[in-house]
Design a protein around this motif. Structure first.
Motif, short mmCIF file in Angstrom:
data_model
loop_
_atom_site.label_atom_id
_atom_site.label_comp_id
_atom_site.label_asym_id
_atom_site.label_seq_id
_atom_site.Cartn_x
_atom_site.Cartn_y
_atom_site.Cartn_z
N ARG A 118 0.82 -1.21 0.00
CA ARG A 118 0.00 0.00 0.00
C ARG A 118 0.86 1.27 0.00
NH1 ARG A 118 -3.40 0.55 4.67
NH2 ARG A 118 -2.28 -1.11 5.75
N THR A 119 1.94 1.29 0.79
CA THR A 119 2.79 2.48 0.81
C THR A 119 3.54 2.63 -0.52
OG1 THR A 119 4.63 1.30 1.87
CG2 THR A 119 3.06 2.44 3.30
N ALA A 120 3.93 1.52 -1.14
CA ALA A 120 4.57 1.60 -2.45
C ALA A 120 3.59 2.11 -3.51
CB ALA A 120 5.13 0.24 -2.85
N VAL A 125 1.91 6.67 -7.03
CA VAL A 125 0.95 7.71 -7.43
C VAL A 125 1.61 9.08 -7.39
CG1 VAL A 125 -1.17 8.89 -6.72
CG2 VAL A 125 -1.10 6.39 -6.79
N GLU A 126 2.34 9.36 -6.30
CA GLU A 126 2.98 10.67 -6.16
C GLU A 126 4.16 10.83 -7.11
OE1 GLU A 126 1.82 11.59 -1.50
OE2 GLU A 126 3.92 11.49 -2.10
N ARG A 171 4.77 -5.18 -6.46
CA ARG A 171 3.34 -5.10 -6.80
C ARG A 171 2.80 -3.70 -6.52
NH1 ARG A 171 3.21 -10.17 -4.04
NH2 ARG A 171 2.36 -9.10 -2.20
N GLY A 172 3.22 -3.12 -5.41
CA GLY A 172 2.74 -1.78 -5.07
C GLY A 172 3.22 -0.72 -6.03
N LEU A 184 4.57 2.68 -11.62
CA LEU A 184 5.98 3.05 -11.46
C LEU A 184 6.83 1.79 -11.62
CD1 LEU A 184 7.85 5.50 -10.69
CD2 LEU A 184 7.67 4.70 -8.32
N LEU A 185 7.59 1.74 -12.69
CA LEU A 185 8.43 0.58 -12.96
C LEU A 185 9.44 0.39 -11.83
CD1 LEU A 185 9.02 -1.54 -15.23
CD2 LEU A 185 10.77 0.06 -16.06
N SER A 186 9.55 -0.82 -11.31
CA SER A 186 10.43 -1.07 -10.17
C SER A 186 11.72 -1.74 -10.60
CB SER A 186 9.71 -1.92 -9.11
OG SER A 186 9.55 -3.24 -9.58
#
Length: 721
Positions: A118-120, A125-126, A171-172, A184-186
Motif C-alpha cells: 500500500r505504501t509503495a 501515485v505521487e 506489486r505496489g 511506477l516501474l520497479s
C-alpha cells in the motif's frame, strides 16, 4: 521473448550510435532536483542533454522531477530525434515521494507485506504525478551484519520475510497495469549479495559459498521478478573475486538462463567504470566490454558504453547480435509500460499540481509508522496517561525536524513533516521539551537542564539514537551504539530515578548499553517519515497497541557482528544444560541476542498452545499442517505476529538452528482465542546441495510456532523419501 514488429523495425533502422544511445541513463540536467546526491552529475547543462536526446544518444534520464520539464524532454525525443524513441525517466524513490513512509527496514518490522504494497502504491501515485516512470527500488539485499549502513533500505536478515516484502513492494510500485499513468516501474537491487560485504564495510568484497548465495541472497530477487519487475540493478561488490557488474554467471546464466528474465539490467551508478578500480578491467574500454558481455544492458552515468561500444562492435569484440538484444530488451520495457503508445504518460502538469490526495496519504503514513514501531521492553510505565502525569521529552531528536525521513529521500515535502514534540503536544500540550545534548556533541548546560526537567517529571521520554546520516549508502559503522554524547545524557537522566522510556531512532539494530538497556521501556522508532510525531504519540499514549516485531537481531555487543538468528549449528553449541567451557561463544558474553529476530511486545499478552502436526510422518509429495491456538490473555485488544520456524536435524549440509518458514499477523480481543495453521511441503525445507541441485532431504525436523525466533515448544515430524 516474442519479438514486437514495431521494435524490430526500429532496430533495423538504427545506427550503432543510436543503439548504444538507448543503453545510457544519464543525470537529468533538464530538470535537476538533487545535485547534492552525486554532485558531478550536473556537469552537463540542459541544452547539451537536449542536444544529445535530439541526436538519439540518450535512452533514459534519472533523478529529475517535474512534469512540465519532463514533457519538454520527451517532446524533443519524440518530435526532434530521427526515430522518435521515447525516454524513460527514472529516480531514486525508495520509501516515499512527497509523503515519506518509514525506512524499508522499519516497515518490515510490521511483518505486513500488504502494508508495504500500500505504501509503495501511494509512492507510485505521487512519483508518477511528478513525471517519473521508473524507480530504483526496492532494495532486497539480505543484511546479516548491522555495521553495513544500507541494511536500512532492505527488509532485514531473513530470506522469507525479505522475499515477501520484495514481492509486495514490486506489486505496489507497478500496480496491476504497467501502462497506467500511475504505474511506477520497479528495479530490485543490488544484484547480488551486496548485503554480505565483508566486515559490513560499504562496497567491500563478498566471499561466500554458492549455496549461501543461492539460499539466502538470491531468493528475494527471484520473488521480485516473479511479482513482475522488468528491470534489475547490478551491484557494486564483487562475489568471490568477480565484480557483480561483470559477472556473466549472475547476469546471464542465472538471470536469463535459469530464471528466464526478459527485462533489462541497469548498472548501479558508474559500476561499470569501477571495474577498473577493482583491478578486473585494464581500462575503461575493457570495463565497457566486460560489463556488456556479462549482461549489463544499460550503463548509468559513466558514459562508457557511448564512448567504447561502437569501437568494440567495429573491432568484433562485441557482436552486433548482442547489441541488438540489449536494445531489444530496453525498447521492450519501454513498450511494456506504454511509452510508445503514450509517450507523455505521467507527464501531466495538472495532475502534478493536484495535491487533493495528500491528506489520505498522510493518514497512511501515520498508520505505517505506528505499525513499524517495536516495543522491546516495558515494565508497565507505558502507555502514558493523557492527564495527571508530568512528562518531559528529552534528547536531540525531540523537536528535531532534520532526522525524520531516513536515508535516500530526495523529494519529501518537509512542510508536512511532524516531529516528535509536535505529535506529543497535540495530546499533551503541557509537555516539557529539553534538548539535553547534541547528536554527537554535548551542549553547554544541556545535561543540567535535562536533569532538572527529569526531576520535575513523573516520566521521561528520551528521544535518542542515530541521526539519519549514520545509515544508508557509505555509512558503515564499526560501533553500532548510541553516540557517546547522548549516552552520557541518558546516564545522567536515568540517575535521577525518574522512570525512563527510550524512543530509539535508528536505521539498523543497535548494541544497547547502560541506561539505555536498563530503561523502564524501549521503543524502536526507526526513521518513521512524515508522520513520525503522531505515530509515536499513538503508541506512547495507548491509542495504538504496538505490534511491530524485529526484522533484525539486536546484539548484546557490537563485536558480535555479523549476527543473525538463523546461523548454522556448530559442533560445540552453547547449550543451557551444559557448562559453557569450550563452547561456541565469546569470552565476555553468551552466543545469543539481546533482543532476537521476531521479538516485540504489546500492551497485552498472548499465550500459545504446544504446536500440533497433522501427521508424525509425511510422504515426499504430502503437505503437513502445523497449528497452534493463540489466546489474548491480557486486558486490551492487540495484534500478534505468529511465526513458524523449522530445523532440519540431520542433513548433508549443516543446517541453520532455526529458519522462518511462515508468519501471520492476527488481531484478538481480550480473552479471545484463534487457531492458527501453516502448511509445509518439501519445498519449504529444500536447500542447495553441495552439487548445486536444490532439493529437500528425507529425515526428522523440529517445528515451532512462537512469538519470536527464541522460545516456544517444539513439535517434530519426519519427511519420507
Amino acid at each position: 521473448m516474442i519479438r514486437d514488429p514495431r521494435i524490430e523495425d526500429l532496430i533495423a533502422r538504427m545506427t550503432v550510435e543510436e543503439k548504444v544511445g538507448q543503453l545510457g541513463v544519464f543525470a537529468d540536467a533538464v530538470r535537476p532536483f538533487a545535485p547534492d546526491v552525486n554532485p558531478e552529475v550536473n556537469a552537463r547543462g540542459a541544452s547539451e542533454v537536449l542536444d544529445q536526446i535530439r541526436a538519439g544518444l540518450v535512452g533514459a534520464l534519472f533523478n529529475g522531477v517535474g512534469a512540465l520539464e519532463g514533457r519538454e524532454a520527451q517532446r524533443v525525443a519524440i518530435e526532434e530525434s530521427r526515430l522518435g524513441i521515447p525516454l524513460i525517466l527514472g529516480a531514486d524513490v525508495i520509501h516515499g515521494m512527497r509523503t515519506v513512509f518509514p525506512i524499508p527496514l522499519g516497515e518490515a518490522a510490521s511483518f505486513e507485506p500488504d502494508l508495504a504494497e500500500r505504501t509503495a502504491r501511494v509512492t507510485a501515485v505521487e512519483a508518477t504525478a511528478a513525471g517519473i516512470h521508473w524507480t530504483y527500488a526496492p532494495a532486497v539485499d539480505i543484511a546479516r551484519d548491522q555495521r553495513w549502513g544500507r541494511g536500512a533500505e532492505g527488509s532485514g536478515e531473513d530470506v522469507v520475510l525479505g522475499s515477501a516484502f520484495a514481492a509486495a513492494r514490486v506489486r505496489g510500485f507497478q500496480g496491476t497495469d504497467l501502462t497506467a499513468t500511475d504505474s511506477l516501474l520497479s528495479t530490485p537491487k543490488h544484484f547480488a549479495a551486496y548485503g554480505a560485504v565483508a566486515g559490513g564495510m560499504e562496497y567491500n568484497s563478498v566471499d561466500i559459498s554458492e549455496q549461501t548465495l543461492r539460499d539466502v541472497h538470491l531468493p528475494p530477487f527471484k520473488a521480485a521478478l516473479d511479482a513482475g519487475a522488468l528491470t534489475i540493478m547490478s551491484a557494486f561488490n564483487d562475489i568471490n573475486g568477480v565484480p557483480a557488474s561483470a559477472s556473466r554467471e549472475l547476469m546471464t546464466d542465472i538471470l536469463r538462463g535459469e530464471w528466464a528474465f526478459e527485462g533489462f539490467v541497469v548498472s548501479d551508478y558508474t559500476a561499470d567504470f569501477e571495474l577498473v578500480a577493482h583491478g578486473y578491467a585494464a581500462d575503461e574500454r575493457d570495463a565497457a566490454r566486460l560489463a556488456f558481455i556479462a549482461g549489463v544492458d544499460m550503463s548509468m552515468q559513466s558514459g562508457l558504453y557511448a564512448a567504447h561500444l561502437p569501437d568494440l562492435i567495429e573491432k568484433g569484440e562485441v557482436s552486433m547480435e548482442m547489441l541488438d538484444e540489449s536494445v531489444r530488451r530496453v525498447l521492450s520495457v519501454k513498450s511494456a509500460i506504454g511509452l510508445f503508445d503514450n509517450p507523455y504518460r505521467s507527464l501531466d502538469p495538472v495532475r502534478e499540481a493536484d495535491d487533493s490526495l495528500r491528506e489520505a496519504h498522510g493518514e497512511l503514513a501515520r498508520d505505517a509508522a505506528r505499525r513499524s514501531i517495536v516495543m522491546l521492553k516495558n515494565d508497565g510505565v507505558l502507555p502514558l496517561r493523557k492527564t495527571g502525569q508530568r512528562v518531559a521529552l528529552i534528547g536531540p531528536f525531540g523537536a528535531d525536524q532534520d532526522n525524520l525521513e531516513g536515508c535516500w529521500t530526495l523529494f519529501g515535502d518537509k512542510t508536512r513533516h511532524v516531529d516528535i514534540a509536535s505529535g506529543l503536544r497535540a495530546v499533551l500540550p503541557e509537555l516539557v521539551v529539553v534538548e539535553g545534548s547534541g547528536i554527537e556533541e554535548p551542549i553547554e548546560g544541556g545535561i543540567e537542564a535535562a536533569v532538572a526537567a527529569a526531576k520535575a517529571a513523573d516520566v521521561v521520554l528520551l528521544a535518542v539514537g542515530e541521526p539519519q546520516n549514520y545509515s544508508g549508502e557509505a555509512q558503515s559503522r564499526t560501533q553500532i551504539i548510541v553516540p557517546p554524547a547522548q549516552q552520557q545524557l541518558i546516564e545522567a537522566v536515568a540517575a535521577t530515578g525518574t522512570p525512563v522510556v527510550i524512543l530509539l531512532k535508528n536505521g539498523r539494530a543497535l548494541a544497547l548499553t547502560g541506561a539505555v538497556r536498563n530503561a523502564n521501556a524501549i521503543l524502536v522508532t526507526w526513521f518513521l517519515g512524515s508522520q513520525t510525531g503522531p505515530a509515536i504519540a499513538d503508541v506512547v499514549f495507548g491509542d495504538y497497541n504496538p505490534a511491530g516485531r524485529l526484522p533484525v537481531s539486536f546484539p548484546q555487543d557490537a563485536g558480535q557482528q555479523p549476527f543473525f538468528y538463523n546461523h548454522l549449528r556448530t559442533g560445540r553449541p552453547e547449550l543451557a544444560d551444559q557448562p559453557p567451557a569450550f563452547k561456541s561463544r565469546w569470552r565476555e558474553i553468551t552466543h545469543e541476542a539481546l533482543y532476537p529476530f521476531g521479538h516485540g511486545l504489546s500492551y497485552t499478552t498472548f499465550e500459545y498452545t504446544a504446536p500440533k502436526v497433522s501427521a508424525a510422518s509425511i510422504g515426499w509429495n504430502d503437505t503437513l499442517v502445523v497449528s497452534t491456538t493463540v489466546t489474548n490473555t491480557g486486558k486490551v485488544a492487540g495484534e500478534e505476529v505468529v511465526q513458524l520456524y523449522v530445523h532440519d536435524r540431520v542433513a548433508s549440509r549443516v543446517r541453520p538452528v532455526k529458519e522462518l518458514k511462515g508468519f501471520r499477523k492476527i488481531h484478538l480481543v481480550p480473552g479471545a482465542s484463534v487457531e492458527v495453521s501453516f502448511e509445509l511441503t518439501r519445498a519449504d525445507v529444500a536447500f542447495t546441495q553441495r552439487d548445486g541441485t536444490f532439493t529437500a532431504e528425507p529425515g526428522a525436523f523440529d517445528v515451532w510456532i512462537a512469538g519470536s525466533s527464541e522460545g516456544g515448544e517444539a513439535a517434530e515430524f519426519t519427511l519420507r523419501g
